[in-house]
Scaffold this motif. Structure first.
Motif, short mmCIF file in Angstrom:
data_model
loop_
_atom_site.label_atom_id
_atom_site.label_comp_id
_atom_site.label_asym_id
_atom_site.label_seq_id
_atom_site.Cartn_x
_atom_site.Cartn_y
_atom_site.Cartn_z
N TRP A 122 0.84 -1.20 0.00
CA TRP A 122 0.00 0.00 0.00
C TRP A 122 0.88 1.26 0.00
O TRP A 122 0.62 2.20 -0.74
N ASP A 128 -4.41 3.80 -3.86
CA ASP A 128 -5.56 4.65 -3.58
C ASP A 128 -6.81 3.87 -3.99
O ASP A 128 -6.75 2.96 -4.84
N LEU A 129 -7.93 4.21 -3.39
CA LEU A 129 -9.19 3.52 -3.67
C LEU A 129 -10.19 4.46 -4.30
O LEU A 129 -10.34 5.60 -3.85
N TRP A 132 -15.00 3.67 -3.13
CA TRP A 132 -14.99 2.69 -2.04
C TRP A 132 -16.34 2.72 -1.32
O TRP A 132 -16.86 3.79 -1.03
N SER A 173 -15.86 -0.46 -7.68
CA SER A 173 -14.68 -0.02 -6.93
C SER A 173 -13.40 -0.40 -7.68
O SER A 173 -13.30 -1.49 -8.24
N VAL A 175 -8.91 -0.10 -7.49
CA VAL A 175 -7.70 0.21 -6.75
C VAL A 175 -6.70 0.79 -7.74
O VAL A 175 -6.50 0.24 -8.83
N ARG A 185 -4.59 1.09 -12.75
CA ARG A 185 -5.73 0.72 -11.93
C ARG A 185 -6.22 -0.66 -12.32
O ARG A 185 -5.97 -1.15 -13.42
N VAL A 188 -11.15 -3.81 -7.86
CA VAL A 188 -10.83 -4.31 -6.53
C VAL A 188 -11.08 -5.81 -6.45
O VAL A 188 -10.27 -6.56 -5.87
N ALA A 244 -7.95 -1.33 4.64
CA ALA A 244 -8.55 -0.17 3.98
C ALA A 244 -9.38 0.65 4.95
O ALA A 244 -9.32 1.89 4.95
#
Length: 256
Positions: A122, A128-129, A132, A173, A175, A185, A188, A244
């Motif tokens: 991370w 970054d999310l 979410w 979503s 990540v 990206r 998720v 998270a």
């Protein structure tokens, strides 16, 4: 060539993030083939894990906040181990001074190493999310997944229902992560599957070196059933959601 360079850089960052798991696997292999004096094997593994954890914090590879997260995972994993061994799901057949109800205390570090990887990756990849889900959805979902590891022994196994719910909740979503200055990206849900699969691969290595033993491995080692991927997938989801959520509480990531 740039794509290859980015892949190598990404692999290097992943390898650095896996430092704690690598030390555990190396220790399992070492103690499997080279008997160490004075203490049983399980106790040596506990000592190695404690020293590794101390060194990572002392050297700055892990922060004190990350240590708190890892300690939480250690306790969560140890509780699961105590229950599963009593139910006969797997066992730790070797002797050890630091065993609690048949579970060596080093076993909690195997769960903690997953948390270590998530925290390291991370930070190194600047994760970054995007989009979410709300806190009031994520926490009950993670709790339900974890509780199902216990309740399915007495009630129906709802892992597939929970897996479907995960897809619904995290459908939108993403990540995002950074590799050598470039942002990428992925969904998720895909990241859950990938991490869960590689942990299943790691589980096969761990059982080969005698970290623990499934009932079908008592006489001779055999491949861990592929169905275990679903269990690890759900455990990874719990791990990811905890990390998270804690980072969200700390205000380090946006909710949207």
């Amino acid at each position: 060539m740039r794509g290859l360079k980015q892949l190598v850089h990404f692999g290097w960052e992943q390898a650095l993030s896996c430092l704690f798991p690598v030390v555990i696997f190396a220790s399992l292999a070492l103690t499997k083939f080279i008997p160490l004096p004075f203490f049983p094997r399980y106790d040596w593994l506990l000592l190695i894990c404690l020293l590794m954890q101390w060194w990572m914090v002392r050297s700055g590879l892990e922060t004190r906040d990350e240590l708190k997260v890892i300690t939480l995972f250690h306790l969560i994993g140890l509780a699961l181990e105590l229950f599963k061994t009593q139910m006969g799901s797997w066992s730790y057949p070797e002797e050890g001074y630091f065993k609690f109800f048949g579970v060596p205390l080093y076993s909690g570090f195997m769960y903690a190493s997953v948390a270590s990887y998530l925290c390291q990756a991370w930070r190194r990849l600047r994760v970054d999310l995007i989009k979410w889900p709300p806190f009031l959805i994520v926490v009950p979902l993670a709790s339900a997944i974890y509780l199902n590891f216990f309740t399915h022994h007495y009630w129906i196994d709802v892992r597939w229902w929970l897996s479907g719910l995960v897809i619904v909740v995290f459908w939108r979503s993403w990540v995002t992560y950074e590799v050598d200055g470039s942002r990428y990206r992925m969904p998720v849900a895909l990241s859950f599957v990938l991490i869960g699969f590689f942990i299943w691969v790691a589980e096969n290595i761990a059982t080969f070196f005698g970290a623990w033993e499934y009932p079908n491995q008592t006489d001779a080692w055999s491949l861990v059933h592929v169905g275990k991927v679903s269990s690890w997938l759900l455990l990874v989801i719990v791990s990811f959601l905890i990390v998270a959520t804690l980072k969200q509480v700390k205000g380090r990531i946006p909710t949207e």
